[in-house]
Design an enzyme around this catalytic site. Sequence first.
Site, PDB file in Angstrom:
ATOM      1  N   HIS A   1     -10.749 -18.385  14.914  1.00 27.21           N
ATOM      2  CA  HIS A   1     -10.250 -19.270  13.850  1.00 27.21           C
ATOM      3  C   HIS A   1      -9.061 -20.077  14.353  1.00 27.21           C
ATOM      4  O   HIS A   1      -8.990 -21.291  14.159  1.00 27.21           O
ATOM      5  CB  HIS A   1      -9.753 -18.447  12.652  1.00 27.21           C
TER       6      HIS A   1
ATOM      7  N   PRO B   1       0.825  -1.217   0.000  1.00 24.92           N
ATOM      8  CA  PRO B   1       0.000   0.000   0.000  1.00 24.92           C
ATOM      9  C   PRO B   1       0.856   1.262   0.000  1.00 24.92           C
ATOM     10  O   PRO B   1       2.048   1.214   0.336  1.00 24.92           O
ATOM     11  CB  PRO B   1      -0.813  -0.119   1.284  1.00 24.92           C
ATOM     12  N   PRO B   2       0.282   2.383  -0.385  1.00 30.81           N
ATOM     13  CA  PRO B   2       1.056   3.624  -0.455  1.00 30.81           C
ATOM     14  C   PRO B   2       1.591   4.053   0.903  1.00 30.81           C
ATOM     15  O   PRO B   2       0.969   3.788   1.936  1.00 30.81           O
ATOM     16  CB  PRO B   2       0.057   4.647  -0.982  1.00 30.81           C
ATOM     17  N   GLY B   3       2.732   4.657   0.894  1.00 36.70           N
ATOM     18  CA  GLY B   3       3.285   5.208   2.131  1.00 36.70           C
ATOM     19  C   GLY B   3       3.974   4.202   3.022  1.00 36.70           C
ATOM     20  O   GLY B   3       4.343   4.514   4.141  1.00 36.70           O
TER      21      GLY B   3
ATOM     22  N   GLU C   1     -10.252 -13.495  14.840  1.00 39.14           N
ATOM     23  CA  GLU C   1      -9.093 -14.255  14.345  1.00 39.14           C
ATOM     24  C   GLU C   1      -8.660 -15.316  15.350  1.00 39.14           C
ATOM     25  O   GLU C   1      -8.277 -16.423  14.971  1.00 39.14           O
ATOM     26  CB  GLU C   1      -7.919 -13.320  14.026  1.00 39.14           C
TER      27      GLU C   1
ATOM     28  N   LYS D   1       8.174   2.046   0.071  1.00 39.90           N
ATOM     29  CA  LYS D   1       8.739   1.383  -1.103  1.00 39.90           C
ATOM     30  C   LYS D   1       9.820   2.254  -1.743  1.00 39.90           C
ATOM     31  O   LYS D   1      10.910   1.774  -2.039  1.00 39.90           O
ATOM     32  CB  LYS D   1       7.623   1.071  -2.110  1.00 39.90           C
TER      33      LYS D   1
END
Length: 681
Positions: free
Chosen positions: A477, A251-253, A474, A256
């Site tokens: 699960h 995702p942006p920010g 979660e 990268k």
Amino acid sequence: MNNNETKGSGNNPNQPGQPNHPSQKPKDKKRFNLMWIYVILFAVLIGVNFFGRDNVTPHEEIDQGKLVEMLKKQEIGKIELVNHEDAEVYLNEKGLKMHFPDVKPASDGITKSPNYTYKIGSLDRFEEMVENTQEGIDNPVYISNVKRSNWVSDILAWVVPFGLLIVFYIILMRGMGRNMGGGGAGSIFNIGKSRAQLYDKNTNVNVTFKDVAGLEEAKVEIMEVVDFLKNPEKYTKLGGKIPKGVLLVGPPGTGKTLLAKSVAGEANVPFFSLSGSDFVEMFVGVGASRVRDLFNNAKSKAPCIIFIDEIDAIGRARGKSAITGGNDERESTLNQLLTEMDGFGTNSGVIVLAATNRADILDKALLRAGRFDRQIYVELPDIVGRKEIFEVHMRGLKLGKDVDKDFLAKQTPGFSGADIANVCNEAALMAARKGKNEIDKQDFLDAVDRIIGGLEKKNKIITPEEKKVIAFHEAGHATTSWLLQYAHPLVKVTIVPRGNSLGAAWYLPEERQITTKEQMYHEMIATLGGRAAEQVVFGQISTGALSDLEKVTKQAFAMVTYYGLDEEIGNISYYDSTGQQDYSLTKPYSEKTAETIDKEVSKLIEKAYQEAISILTNHRDGLSELANKLIEEEVIFGEDLERIFGKRPWGNSEDEKLKNAALKAAEGEPEAQPDNQPENA
Ligand code: ADP
Ligand code: ZN
């Protein structure tokens, strides 16, 4: 002396201004030039207006009657035919006395300037008329032909359109040049040149891995790239091929660009940085030529790194919407990129890093071997990562004693690295605005609130209540799958949002060729474990289990109608492997069977759900412990489950080894069991 002084004082106000605004100067110059162009244009227009008209004071126009009358009365001295269009009438002494008593005739008895104009229709008839009228008169007036040309307006008539074209062209090119930004802008000859920004020894890339917090796994992988660049022989000696392209997905920010820059900084090589959209221009063929130019530049600087941000701008899958011409241009740009990547040898020392947040929409050809065949996932940071990012960005800040990074990391779930950098900066600004000497905790909290305001609009933020629900979901699960013999044991769970899912779990799948009824049933229980946990703990269920329910329903339906695993339906499969039947129109079974199927499917799911509820009720404490650990650390592993619930009695001894292997594999594959959060949640 006096002169000098005025000169000096005239220059002075400019001079201090220049060092302060070095960037302003060229801009002003450009403005100035443009202004001149406008001024010249304006002057030319006025000139054309002025010269284009007759510069002689206009004289009265007369009709044929009056002309004939004057001819008969012999008041006319001469008639000049100008350019075969107008007849200019000069009066003689008699005429002047009659019509312009104030005007004195010249020495030959005729006026110097014409007194009347007569517009002729047909030349022949005009001449005839003049002759006929003067029949029998002595000293008739003859028509003399005059050619008069206004050279100024003639020239202008040629020059002005050309001038306008050129001016328009210049303005257009300048406009484009300004948009282009980078080197050599403003010239038409540079349009096909790559617009990559180059960072090399002169413009020091001083970003190193130290500046990139968290992202440990990504760093390890990208470290290899650094090594390739530093000692390529080490790899090529053994016949290995150095990768040409590495794709950073996330995702942006999330850092990268930062990561790519740090590779260049670590390897100490030049770094070409540009964005995918830089290739795209409104002219056909420009993108491809920019790609060519970029790679030529890069090869001349090898070893080096090319970083293409937002590669999806050119790398989107081809041929999906070939309606507009723009796509053709994008395709040819992409083709050129592929050609270039194929073209340079594996040891030419150029490595292309590219970033995207949508690896799924990229053209498959880009991901093929020899191109971007390595993918590194750069995900949103978890609580530990966020703390480290805070550390990096707090380095230069003057902090108060009460600033607690752990606390701040906890307050910022769902924040990206860029968001955190933003928080730190915002906090510093807030403290400065209040005139403080150091940045304290409250400033950071205010900054977080402010950033959250922005993030909420992007739907990225998770409230503490939501986080709790997600954690228990979660954990549900995880618990059920751990406690059921045939369910896949869990390897890792996170509640860091990824894409549009709120959490993800990785399981260790067994390699099965056939699946028993029991195994399918246990998997259904584990899949329902999330919703069951919400029911057990909170007494209410949420929309967060959409994808779980979808999966379970499909599975139950398959068990009943395809695999013949239901007692009521028996050994019948309505599966059509030929794919010829259109079951959406005609069902291969009766209405009664359809009802039975519906009944059996929901019975099966309900049974599994109750089973999940009972498991979780019996292990309520373990579930809570697990969920709390998840809230605290945002990620749990198989070891945590083992500690809480004990070893799985039916687990084989190979388990540990496999688990680690799967964990490694899972890092690169976040598609494992995401929990979707529907929009309305
Ligand atoms: P991306 O290219 O993934 O959109 P960037 O690399 O441009 O993101 O990140 C923007 C800014 O956010 C960086 O300049 C840096 O200040 C900050 N940042 C992001 N991730 C990290 C990180 N892991 N460590 C430190 N700073 C980060
Ligand atoms: Zn779920």
